[in-house]
Design an enzyme around this catalytic site. Structure first.
Site, mmCIF file in Angstrom:
data_model
loop_
_atom_site.group_PDB
_atom_site.id
_atom_site.type_symbol
_atom_site.label_atom_id
_atom_site.label_comp_id
_atom_site.label_asym_id
_atom_site.label_seq_id
_atom_site.Cartn_x
_atom_site.Cartn_y
_atom_site.Cartn_z
ATOM 1 N NE ARG A 131 -1.196 2.430 2.945
ATOM 2 C CZ ARG A 131 -0.612 3.511 3.436
ATOM 3 N NH1 ARG A 131 -0.501 4.612 2.709
ATOM 4 N NH2 ARG A 131 -0.090 3.523 4.668
ATOM 5 C CG ASP A 132 3.204 4.410 2.960
ATOM 6 O OD1 ASP A 132 3.424 5.196 2.042
ATOM 7 O OD2 ASP A 132 3.274 4.738 4.161
ATOM 8 C CB CYS A 141 2.053 10.419 1.298
ATOM 9 S SG CYS A 141 0.395 11.081 1.163
ATOM 10 C CG HIS A 194 7.439 7.837 5.339
ATOM 11 N ND1 HIS A 194 7.250 7.417 4.058
ATOM 12 C CD2 HIS A 194 6.271 7.611 5.988
ATOM 13 C CE1 HIS A 194 6.010 6.957 3.915
ATOM 14 N NE2 HIS A 194 5.390 7.062 5.074
HETATM 15 P P1 HMG Z 1 -13.452 13.868 -2.586
HETATM 16 O O1 HMG Z 1 -13.275 14.238 -4.018
HETATM 17 O O2 HMG Z 1 -13.533 14.982 -1.590
HETATM 18 O O3 HMG Z 1 -14.696 12.885 -2.390
HETATM 19 O O4 HMG Z 1 -12.248 12.924 -2.190
HETATM 20 P P2 HMG Z 1 -16.241 13.162 -2.367
HETATM 21 O O5 HMG Z 1 -16.767 12.475 -1.167
HETATM 22 O O6 HMG Z 1 -16.521 14.629 -2.543
HETATM 23 O O7 HMG Z 1 -16.752 12.406 -3.671
HETATM 24 C C1 HMG Z 1 -16.359 12.802 -4.981
HETATM 25 C C2 HMG Z 1 -16.465 11.608 -5.925
HETATM 26 O O8 HMG Z 1 -15.506 10.639 -5.511
HETATM 27 C C3 HMG Z 1 -17.808 10.898 -5.904
HETATM 28 O O9 HMG Z 1 -18.028 10.370 -7.206
HETATM 29 C C4 HMG Z 1 -17.595 9.752 -4.965
HETATM 30 O O10 HMG Z 1 -18.435 8.648 -5.209
HETATM 31 C C5 HMG Z 1 -16.150 9.402 -5.275
HETATM 32 P P3 HMG Z 1 -19.064 11.066 -8.237
HETATM 33 O O11 HMG Z 1 -20.367 11.081 -7.513
HETATM 34 O O12 HMG Z 1 -18.502 12.433 -8.461
HETATM 35 O O13 HMG Z 1 -18.991 10.169 -9.426
HETATM 36 N N1 HMG Z 1 -15.514 8.772 -4.110
HETATM 37 C C6 HMG Z 1 -14.862 7.592 -4.124
HETATM 38 N N2 HMG Z 1 -14.593 6.712 -5.130
HETATM 39 C C7 HMG Z 1 -13.907 5.587 -4.796
HETATM 40 N N3 HMG Z 1 -13.500 5.310 -3.526
HETATM 41 C C8 HMG Z 1 -13.727 6.157 -2.525
HETATM 42 C C9 HMG Z 1 -14.437 7.355 -2.824
HETATM 43 N N4 HMG Z 1 -14.826 8.392 -2.047
HETATM 44 C C10 HMG Z 1 -15.476 9.239 -2.834
HETATM 45 N N5 HMG Z 1 -13.294 5.879 -1.273
HETATM 46 C C11 HMG Z 1 -11.217 11.232 -0.826
HETATM 47 C C12 HMG Z 1 -12.074 12.484 -0.852
HETATM 48 C C13 HMG Z 1 -10.884 10.973 0.628
HETATM 49 C C14 HMG Z 1 -12.011 10.090 -1.413
HETATM 50 C C15 HMG Z 1 -9.939 11.471 -1.679
HETATM 51 O O14 HMG Z 1 -9.321 12.665 -1.274
HETATM 52 C C16 HMG Z 1 -8.950 10.341 -1.521
HETATM 53 O O15 HMG Z 1 -9.161 9.248 -2.016
HETATM 54 N N6 HMG Z 1 -7.809 10.585 -0.826
HETATM 55 C C17 HMG Z 1 -6.856 9.511 -0.533
HETATM 56 C C18 HMG Z 1 -5.478 10.046 -0.578
HETATM 57 C C19 HMG Z 1 -4.500 8.940 -0.278
HETATM 58 O O16 HMG Z 1 -4.748 7.765 -0.516
HETATM 59 N N7 HMG Z 1 -3.321 9.317 0.271
HETATM 60 C C20 HMG Z 1 -2.303 8.363 0.587
HETATM 61 C C21 HMG Z 1 -2.626 7.515 1.771
HETATM 62 S S1 HMG Z 1 -2.345 8.337 3.341
HETATM 63 C C22 HMG Z 1 -0.657 8.084 3.655
HETATM 64 O O17 HMG Z 1 0.059 7.636 2.813
HETATM 65 C C23 HMG Z 1 -0.130 8.370 5.032
HETATM 66 C C24 HMG Z 1 0.126 7.095 5.851
HETATM 67 O O18 HMG Z 1 1.018 6.229 5.176
HETATM 68 C C25 HMG Z 1 0.710 7.453 7.231
HETATM 69 C C26 HMG Z 1 1.903 8.420 7.144
HETATM 70 O O19 HMG Z 1 2.873 8.122 6.462
HETATM 71 O O20 HMG Z 1 1.784 9.474 7.766
HETATM 72 C C27 HMG Z 1 -1.195 6.331 6.087
HETATM 73 MG MG MG Z 2 3.190 6.437 5.197
#
Ligand code: HMG
Ligand code: MG
Length: 311
Positions: free
Chosen positions: A16-17, A241, A210
């Site tokens: 994943r990450d 990320c 990280h």
């Molecule tokens: P958004 O655009 O604000 O979502 O995204 P929304 O709720 O306004 O919906 C917009 C559209 O997206 C809609 O579709 C929803 O159905 C769709 P439409 O009606 O327009 O056709 N939608 C989705 N589709 C698929 N799966 C979903 C989903 N949710 C809404 N889950 C959202 C908000 C949170 C979804 C977006 O910003 C996002 O996916 N962000 C994820 C970012 C990410 O993955 N970052 C990396 C992981 S975090 C990390 O790495 C840190 C960590 O490792 C710890 C560390 O290192 O600190 C964990």
């Molecule tokens: Mg991370």
């Protein structure tokens, strides 16, 4: 240095990450083979993917297919990252038994990463956690930017505590404290842990370092000294990320295993098999694996970019 920890649980976040920020398209079967090889090495918790928006993080778009294809070994855990109710729906459809929800101690990072402020993220995660509990799904929490933020700079440890406590209140069995951009240092980590453990049991904290500035091993030692027993790491040191500019790979799992071996701390992972797992993914990347131990073990010969090797 005085360390009283006998055993560490490693949470492998490579699939994943590790992969979420990779530019090269990695075929489904390679991701599945990577996860199987990680499990073969003895890693019993392997974060297998993310039900996030496929446009924002295209590398995770096939997570449902990946989850469907991996062998769910008894006693192993395959958490999937879930950002909201839509993500939970997708997880439930796939029969997922374990998820991770994620927010940050930085308002600005959260807005860029999940398009929500901190309070808003808790409004979104409250029904997610309740529904997950009703469905019998275990929930882990992440707090990003615990040691610093790419947008805001310094982050108050008190903010990290507040967000961690809120995730605990939602029913997370464990919260992983993320140094998302690898700016933390050992004394800072210990200061943060001293504060957190005044309120939160040590046994329910994990550290997620990280290695952007090469501090991950030192920070792990600092956390071990204070009795932390759960560490996130990524095979080959992959990771980053997409919404944390400048962030590079996670603590390499091989580096973590090597460190733990040197301290006589049990972890249940076979280093040779772990290196073999890293060699499954290496040919599909457009760069060498950054992990130090994996480079040393393979004398830098892992054939990145030579995809035919695993075809
Ligand atoms: P958004 O655009 O604000 O979502 O995204 P929304 O709720 O306004 O919906 C917009 C559209 O997206 C809609 O579709 C929803 O159905 C769709 P439409 O009606 O327009 O056709 N939608 C989705 N589709 C698929 N799966 C979903 C989903 N949710 C809404 N889950 C959202 C908000 C949170 C979804 C977006 O910003 C996002 O996916 N962000 C994820 C970012 C990410 O993955 N970052 C990396 C992981 S975090 C990390 O790495 C840190 C960590 O490792 C710890 C560390 O290192 O600190 C964990
Ligand atoms: Mg991370």
């Amino acid at each position: 240095m005085k360390i009283d920890v006998d055993r560490v649980r490693i949470v492998e976040v490579g699939p994943r990450d590790g992969l979420q920020n990779e530019k090269a398209t990695i075929p489904l079967d390679v991701k599945v083979a990577f996860i199987e090889a990680l499990a073969d090495s003895g890693l019993r918790t392997v974060e297998a993917g993310a039900f996030v928006h496929p446009t924002w993080v295209p590398q995770m778009a096939d997570s449902a297919e990946v989850y469907a294809k991996i062998t769910k070994r008894a006693g192993f855990d395959y958490p999937m990252l879930v950002p909201n109710e839509k993500g939970l729906e997708r997880a439930i459809e796939c029969g997922v038994t374990s998820i991770a929800i994620f927010t940050a101690a930085s308002e600005s990072f959260n807005r860029r990463n999940i398009n929500m402020g901190i309070d808003e993220s808790f409004e979104v995660f409250t029904p997610v956690a309740l529904r997950a509990r009703d469905e019998g799904i275990r929930v882990r929490g992440y707090v990003s930017c615990a040691c610093g933020c790419p947008y805001e700079g310094a982050i108050a440890p008190e903010k990290v505590l507040e967000v961690t406590a809120r995730l605990m209140d939602l029913g997370c069995y464990e919260v992983s404290i993320g140094d998302t951009i690898g700016v933390g240092s050992p004394l800072q980590v210990q200061g943060l842990l001293h504060l957190l453990t005044q309120v939160i049991p040590r046994s329910r904290l994990a550290m997620h370092f990280h290695d952007t500035r090469g501090m991950a091993v030192a920070n792990t030692l600092a956390a071990l000294e204070l009795g932390v027993t759960v560490f996130d790491a990524s095979a080959g040191g992959l990771g980053g990320c997409p919404y944390a500019p400048g962030a590079s790979g996670n603590m390499a799992t091989e580096d973590l295993v090597y460190l733990l071996d040197s301290l006589g701390i049990e972890h249940g992972v076979d280093l040779d098999k772990l290196v073999a797992a890293a060699s499954v993914i290496a040919p599909w990347l457009d760069h060498p694996l950054p992990g130090k131990v994996v480079q040393a073990c393979t004398k830098g010969t892992l054939p990145w970019g030579t995809r035919s090797v695993v075809q």
